[in-house]
Design an enzyme around this catalytic site. Structure first.
Site, PDB file in Angstrom:
ATOM      1  CD  GLU A   1     -49.979 -45.207   8.670  1.00 25.78           C
ATOM      2  OE1 GLU A   1     -50.196 -44.712   7.658  1.00 25.78           O
ATOM      3  OE2 GLU A   1     -50.138 -44.773   9.883  1.00 25.78           O
TER       4      GLU A   1
ATOM      5  CD  GLU B   1     -53.424 -40.555   8.808  1.00 27.47           C
ATOM      6  OE1 GLU B   1     -54.534 -40.710   8.333  1.00 27.47           O
ATOM      7  OE2 GLU B   1     -52.219 -41.543   8.195  1.00 27.47           O
TER       8      GLU B   1
HETATM    9  C1  BGP Z   1     -53.451 -43.766   6.504  1.00 32.05           C
HETATM   10  C2  BGP Z   1     -54.093 -44.674   7.813  1.00 32.05           C
HETATM   11  C3  BGP Z   1     -53.966 -46.349   7.496  1.00 32.05           C
HETATM   12  C4  BGP Z   1     -54.375 -46.330   6.503  1.00 32.05           C
HETATM   13  C5  BGP Z   1     -53.515 -45.747   5.673  1.00 32.05           C
HETATM   14  C6  BGP Z   1     -54.210 -46.442   4.480  1.00 32.05           C
HETATM   15  O1  BGP Z   1     -53.826 -42.994   6.709  1.00 32.05           O
HETATM   16  O2  BGP Z   1     -53.379 -44.403   9.265  1.00 32.05           O
HETATM   17  O3  BGP Z   1     -55.131 -46.767   8.990  1.00 32.05           O
HETATM   18  O4  BGP Z   1     -55.444 -46.890   6.133  1.00 32.05           O
HETATM   19  O5  BGP Z   1     -54.163 -44.193   5.861  1.00 32.05           O
HETATM   20  O6  BGP Z   1     -55.265 -44.993   3.166  1.00 32.05           O
HETATM   21  P1  BGP Z   1     -56.236 -46.386   2.922  1.00 32.05           P
HETATM   22  O7  BGP Z   1     -56.371 -47.622   3.635  1.00 32.05           O
HETATM   23  O8  BGP Z   1     -57.103 -45.476   3.141  1.00 32.05           O
HETATM   24  O9  BGP Z   1     -55.959 -46.467   1.469  1.00 32.05           O
END
Ligand code: BGP
Length: 460
Positions: free
Chosen positions: A364, A166
């Protein structure tokens, strides 16, 4: 109906070094921007919990890999910590880090879990940030050397590499919207950071190809399909601009080897183009990938701006659109993100129709929920909402595949509840519940559901 997936479909989950390893200041590791920011402003982190409080993968990697196996993961993505491997960002390699990652990779392979490795997941070594981070081209060169070191050390066993996770997020968080270090708000600096990240990606791809390493190299992008409020041309234009700035600024260079002409023209018109060198176009053309990871959480809904831009205000992406909340939308109230399952299909169709149907997978997708303890039944979190979240997304993924999209797998965020940036432990995402005090791990209902789906390569 039975939803069956292609043979050898990748079932697994994703994690990152900083969010799981712990030991953020020991065993020879150098500091990251997160360690530094936490020291400076602990109140920016939910409940004052910083990156040293993670799920202790550095110690418990063996037991955690057993859990991955129990979840029937055939693949797992995590990242290498640049500042663990090369504490100053450039120079000396930390032998403890080499031993650690060797053990992890070997154990994953021994357990039949294919390792997917990301080289940079938001964790800039502080030593590199001190010289300007991605604003400084010397950091691009240092990253390329770090990437090459990883290929040399682990490339005999890791066959799926990702240069960045990302990459737009550190741009947005660190230089536009104040949720990552160095938390400045400055579009021109943001554009430079984004541009240099693309150059760093391309340098790593060049090094990978030049070294003739086995396997493949790609990048993980969070794609947020941009939907206009209506088909009215002004709304459609707003969505086009959001798409250019947040998706295509990375998607086009890594898939087509060049920036979209519209994006270049837009930035030029507003005098926001970063400084380029003549040799950059050839470098960007060399950054074309073998495999795209797609992180999908939420769509972006926009409309034409309600009010005129104040030309004296600092230039921001919002000069081109207003956000729009679709009436009746489904929300994840904890994270504040819209849940829109067809978005996953729209992304795949866009890749198929406009980018030559590249090899890709969902790297993801996930649902963060607060206070999951309230769903405990007989000692186990009964997270039906997560099972529904996954299965509804998988149905749209399945439709995309049946219509010819080249999607090779589905990884969830994430296998175990983990520490997450400024939100720390506020939202839990894991297939496995983590008690952060005792470090006890308990598989949730969704973990069992996923294990069965992976085993059967299908679900009903
Ligand atoms: C994505 C990232 C992760 C993780 C996930 C969940 O953007 O790659 O590292 O954190 O989001 O988001 P968050 O933890 O901010 O709720």
């Amino acid at each position: 109906m039975k939803y069956a997936f292609p043979e050898n479909f990748w079932w697994g989950s994703a994690a990152s070094a900083l969010q799981t390893e712990g030991e953020s200041q020991g065993n020879g590791k150098g500091l990251t921007t997160w360690d530094h920011w936490f020291k400076e402003q602990p109140n920016r982190f939910h409940n004052g919990v910083g990156p040293q409080n993670t799920s202790t993968f550095y110690q418990n990697w063996k037991a955690d890999i057993q859990l991955l196996k129990q979840l029937n993961h055939n693949s797992f993505r995590t990242s290498i910590s640049w500042s663990r491997l090369i504490p100053e960002g450039i120079g000396e390699v930390n032998p403890e880090a080499v031993a650690f990652y060797n053990q992890v990779i070997d154990e994953l392979l021994a357990q039949g879990v294919t390792p997917f490795m990301t080289l940079f997941h938001f964790d800039m070594p502080m030593a590199m940030q001190e010289i300007g981070g991605w604003e400084n081209r010397d950091v691009v060169a240092a990253y390329a050397r770090y990437a090459e070191t990883c290929f040399e050390l682990f490339g005999d066993r890791v066959m799926h590499w990702f240069t960045f996770n990302e990459p737009i997020v550190p741009v947005e968080g660190g230089y536009l919207y104040d949720f990552h270090y160095p938390n400045v708000v400055d579009f021109r600096r943001a554009a430079t950071v984004a541009y240099h990240t693309v150059l760093a990606h391309s340098q790593a791809v060049r090094a990978f190809r030049a070294g003739h390493f086995a396997g493949e190299i790609g990048i993980v992008l969070n794609l947020t399909p941009s939907y206009p409020r209506s088909q009215n041309p002004a709304d459609v234009k707003a969505a086009h601009h959001a798409d250019l700035l947040f998706n295509r600024s990375f998607l086009d260079p890594v898939l087509s080897g060049e920036y979209p002409a519209d994006l270049v023209a837009l930035l030029k018109a507003y005098d926001q183009l970063p400084a380029c060198r003549p040799e950059d176009s050839a470098l960007i053309a060399d950054g074309k990938i073998d495999l795209l990871g797609v992180n999908y959480y939420q769509p972006r809904r926009v409309k034409a701006r309600d009010s005129a831009v104040n030309p004296l205000a600092p230039f921001m992406p919002e000069w081109f659109f207003d956000s729009y909340e679709m009436p009746g939308r489904k929300m994840n109230p904890y994270r504040g993100w819209e849940i829109y399952e067809p978005g996953i299909y729209d992304i795949l169709v866009n890749l198929r129709d406009n980018y030559g149907n590249p090899r890709c997978f969902i790297s993801e997708n996930g649902m963060g929920v607060e206070n999951e303890q309230r769903f405990i039944e007989d000692g186990q979190i009964n997270d039906q909402y997560r099972i529904e979240f996954i299965s509804e997304h998988l149905k749209w993924l399945h439709k995309g595949i049946s219509e010819g999209c080249n999607c090779l797998g589905y990884h969830m965020w994430t296998f175990i509840d983990n520490w997450s940036w400024c939100n720390a432990y506020k939202n839990r995402y894991g297939f496995v519940q983590l008690d952060i005090i005792t470090q006890q791990r308990t598989i949730k209902k969704s973990g069992e559901w996923f294990a069965a789906t992976s085993l059967n390569n299908s679900f009903d």
